[in-house]
Design a protein around this motif. Structure first.
Motif, PDB file in Angstrom:
ATOM      1  N   ILE A 195     -18.948  16.901  59.603  1.00 34.56           N
ATOM      2  CA  ILE A 195     -19.927  16.108  60.347  1.00 34.56           C
ATOM      3  C   ILE A 195     -20.596  15.154  59.360  1.00 34.56           C
ATOM      4  O   ILE A 195     -21.294  15.589  58.450  1.00 34.56           O
ATOM      5  N   PRO A 196     -20.410  13.817  59.506  1.00 35.32           N
ATOM      6  CA  PRO A 196     -21.035  12.882  58.568  1.00 35.32           C
ATOM      7  C   PRO A 196     -22.552  12.825  58.735  1.00 35.32           C
ATOM      8  O   PRO A 196     -23.088  13.172  59.791  1.00 35.32           O
ATOM      9  N   VAL A 197     -23.224  12.369  57.682  1.00 35.34           N
ATOM     10  CA  VAL A 197     -24.679  12.205  57.680  1.00 35.34           C
ATOM     11  C   VAL A 197     -24.978  10.711  57.573  1.00 35.34           C
ATOM     12  O   VAL A 197     -24.435  10.027  56.704  1.00 35.34           O
TER      13      VAL A 197
ATOM     14  N   ARG B 246     -25.038  13.692  61.731  1.00 39.47           N
ATOM     15  CA  ARG B 246     -26.360  14.285  61.482  1.00 39.47           C
ATOM     16  C   ARG B 246     -27.273  13.237  60.862  1.00 39.47           C
ATOM     17  O   ARG B 246     -26.808  12.257  60.294  1.00 39.47           O
ATOM     18  N   HIS B 247     -28.575  13.514  60.941  1.00 36.96           N
ATOM     19  CA  HIS B 247     -29.585  12.716  60.238  1.00 36.96           C
ATOM     20  C   HIS B 247     -30.444  13.697  59.443  1.00 36.96           C
ATOM     21  O   HIS B 247     -31.016  14.628  60.012  1.00 36.96           O
ATOM     22  N   MET B 248     -30.509  13.500  58.138  1.00 40.80           N
ATOM     23  CA  MET B 248     -31.357  14.346  57.307  1.00 40.80           C
ATOM     24  C   MET B 248     -32.753  13.718  57.255  1.00 40.80           C
ATOM     25  O   MET B 248     -32.890  12.536  56.933  1.00 40.80           O
ATOM     26  N   GLY B 249     -33.764  14.485  57.614  1.00 37.76           N
ATOM     27  CA  GLY B 249     -35.139  14.000  57.547  1.00 37.76           C
ATOM     28  C   GLY B 249     -35.526  13.041  58.658  1.00 37.76           C
ATOM     29  O   GLY B 249     -36.546  12.364  58.558  1.00 37.76           O
TER      30      GLY B 249
ATOM     31  N   THR C 235     -23.965  10.785  80.833  1.00 38.28           N
ATOM     32  CA  THR C 235     -23.755  10.934  79.393  1.00 38.28           C
ATOM     33  C   THR C 235     -23.195  12.314  79.106  1.00 38.28           C
ATOM     34  O   THR C 235     -23.633  13.299  79.700  1.00 38.28           O
ATOM     35  N   ARG C 236     -22.230  12.362  78.182  1.00 40.93           N
ATOM     36  CA  ARG C 236     -21.746  13.637  77.661  1.00 40.93           C
ATOM     37  C   ARG C 236     -22.228  13.713  76.221  1.00 40.93           C
ATOM     38  O   ARG C 236     -22.026  12.797  75.441  1.00 40.93           O
ATOM     39  N   MET C 237     -22.897  14.808  75.876  1.00 41.42           N
ATOM     40  CA  MET C 237     -23.473  14.978  74.551  1.00 41.42           C
ATOM     41  C   MET C 237     -22.875  16.220  73.901  1.00 41.42           C
ATOM     42  O   MET C 237     -22.709  17.241  74.551  1.00 41.42           O
ATOM     43  N   THR C 238     -22.567  16.113  72.603  1.00 41.93           N
ATOM     44  CA  THR C 238     -22.245  17.298  71.821  1.00 41.93           C
ATOM     45  C   THR C 238     -23.457  17.566  70.936  1.00 41.93           C
ATOM     46  O   THR C 238     -24.064  16.637  70.390  1.00 41.93           O
ATOM     47  N   ARG C 239     -23.838  18.818  70.858  1.00 39.87           N
ATOM     48  CA  ARG C 239     -25.011  19.221  70.078  1.00 39.87           C
ATOM     49  C   ARG C 239     -24.672  20.522  69.378  1.00 39.87           C
ATOM     50  O   ARG C 239     -24.470  21.538  70.046  1.00 39.87           O
ATOM     51  N   ASP C 240     -24.583  20.457  68.050  1.00 43.28           N
ATOM     52  CA  ASP C 240     -24.184  21.620  67.245  1.00 43.28           C
ATOM     53  C   ASP C 240     -22.938  22.292  67.817  1.00 43.28           C
ATOM     54  O   ASP C 240     -22.843  23.508  67.911  1.00 43.28           O
ATOM     55  N   GLY C 241     -21.970  21.469  68.240  1.00 46.01           N
ATOM     56  CA  GLY C 241     -20.683  21.977  68.706  1.00 46.01           C
ATOM     57  C   GLY C 241     -20.572  22.252  70.186  1.00 46.01           C
ATOM     58  O   GLY C 241     -19.472  22.400  70.690  1.00 46.01           O
ATOM     59  N   ALA C 242     -21.683  22.331  70.896  1.00 47.75           N
ATOM     60  CA  ALA C 242     -21.635  22.572  72.342  1.00 47.75           C
ATOM     61  C   ALA C 242     -21.635  21.234  73.077  1.00 47.75           C
ATOM     62  O   ALA C 242     -22.272  20.281  72.647  1.00 47.75           O
ATOM     63  N   THR C 243     -20.900  21.150  74.173  1.00 48.09           N
ATOM     64  CA  THR C 243     -20.853  19.937  74.983  1.00 48.09           C
ATOM     65  C   THR C 243     -21.687  20.134  76.240  1.00 48.09           C
ATOM     66  O   THR C 243     -21.552  21.157  76.919  1.00 48.09           O
ATOM     67  N   VAL C 244     -22.542  19.159  76.525  1.00 51.31           N
ATOM     68  CA  VAL C 244     -23.360  19.196  77.733  1.00 51.31           C
ATOM     69  C   VAL C 244     -23.223  17.865  78.472  1.00 51.31           C
ATOM     70  O   VAL C 244     -22.998  16.822  77.856  1.00 51.31           O
ATOM     71  N   HIS C 245     -23.331  17.904  79.781  1.00 51.60           N
ATOM     72  CA  HIS C 245     -23.307  16.702  80.618  1.00 51.60           C
ATOM     73  C   HIS C 245     -24.727  16.443  81.086  1.00 51.60           C
ATOM     74  O   HIS C 245     -25.406  17.359  81.554  1.00 51.60           O
TER      75      HIS C 245
ATOM     76  N   SER D 153     -33.860  16.989  63.043  1.00 55.87           N
ATOM     77  CA  SER D 153     -33.058  17.008  61.817  1.00 55.87           C
ATOM     78  C   SER D 153     -32.734  18.451  61.476  1.00 55.87           C
ATOM     79  O   SER D 153     -33.582  19.322  61.638  1.00 55.87           O
ATOM     80  N   PRO D 154     -31.563  18.776  61.041  1.00 58.66           N
ATOM     81  CA  PRO D 154     -30.313  18.031  60.869  1.00 58.66           C
ATOM     82  C   PRO D 154     -29.292  18.390  61.946  1.00 58.66           C
ATOM     83  O   PRO D 154     -28.122  18.625  61.662  1.00 58.66           O
ATOM     84  N   THR D 155     -29.686  18.429  63.192  1.00 58.51           N
ATOM     85  CA  THR D 155     -28.809  18.811  64.295  1.00 58.51           C
ATOM     86  C   THR D 155     -27.602  17.879  64.384  1.00 58.51           C
ATOM     87  O   THR D 155     -27.764  16.660  64.425  1.00 58.51           O
ATOM     88  N   ALA D 156     -26.405  18.441  64.426  1.00 57.12           N
ATOM     89  CA  ALA D 156     -25.195  17.642  64.642  1.00 57.12           C
ATOM     90  C   ALA D 156     -25.162  17.224  66.106  1.00 57.12           C
ATOM     91  O   ALA D 156     -25.352  18.047  67.004  1.00 57.12           O
ATOM     92  N   HIS D 157     -24.944  15.923  66.349  1.00 56.49           N
ATOM     93  CA  HIS D 157     -24.937  15.424  67.723  1.00 56.49           C
ATOM     94  C   HIS D 157     -24.042  14.196  67.848  1.00 56.49           C
ATOM     95  O   HIS D 157     -23.828  13.474  66.884  1.00 56.49           O
TER      96      HIS D 157
END
Length: 111
Positions: A13-15, A49-52, A64-74, A85-89
């Motif tokens: 996951i890039p920052v 991710r975004h640090m800080g 919208t379809r969103m991924t958040r820390d690996g889970a997909t939600v509609h 921060s620093p949630t992967a999305h």
């Protein structure tokens, strides 16, 4: 929001400061239309991710379809989404999705 698929945990996951940018955060508070950045990326924002930085997404129109820390939600608007921060999305927006992204820096308190 309905949770569905989770990818493997070892996925890179890039920052970024702001999505796709490696410059330092430009503002004390940054607000932009979702269309300003999403349309440049064919309405798909890959997981990152975004640090800080803490982000708030105000979705006013467009599915919208969103991924958040690996889970997909509609997500059906209207919705306000908080991404600390620093949630992967990442997002796949319906073309023409209406809304805003508010990004604010947060300080990390040493433990």
């Amino acid at each position: 929001m309905n949770e569905s698929h989770r990818p493997p945990r070892d996925t890179f996951i890039p920052v970024y400061s702001l999505y796709g940018e490696n410059l330092s955060f430009p503002d004390v508070l940054h607000c932009e239309y979702i269309t300003d950045r999403a349309s440049l990326h064919d309405w798909s924002i890959e997981p990152h991710r975004h640090m800080g930085l803490h982000q708030f997404f105000l979705l006013l129109g467009g599915r919208t379809r969103m991924t958040r820390d690996g889970a997909t939600v509609h997500i059906d608007p209207p919705q306000l989404i908080s991404v600390p921060s620093p949630t992967a999305h990442g997002f796949t927006f319906e073309k023409g999705t209406d809304g805003y992204v508010l990004t604010i820096p947060v300080s990390q308190i040493p433990k």
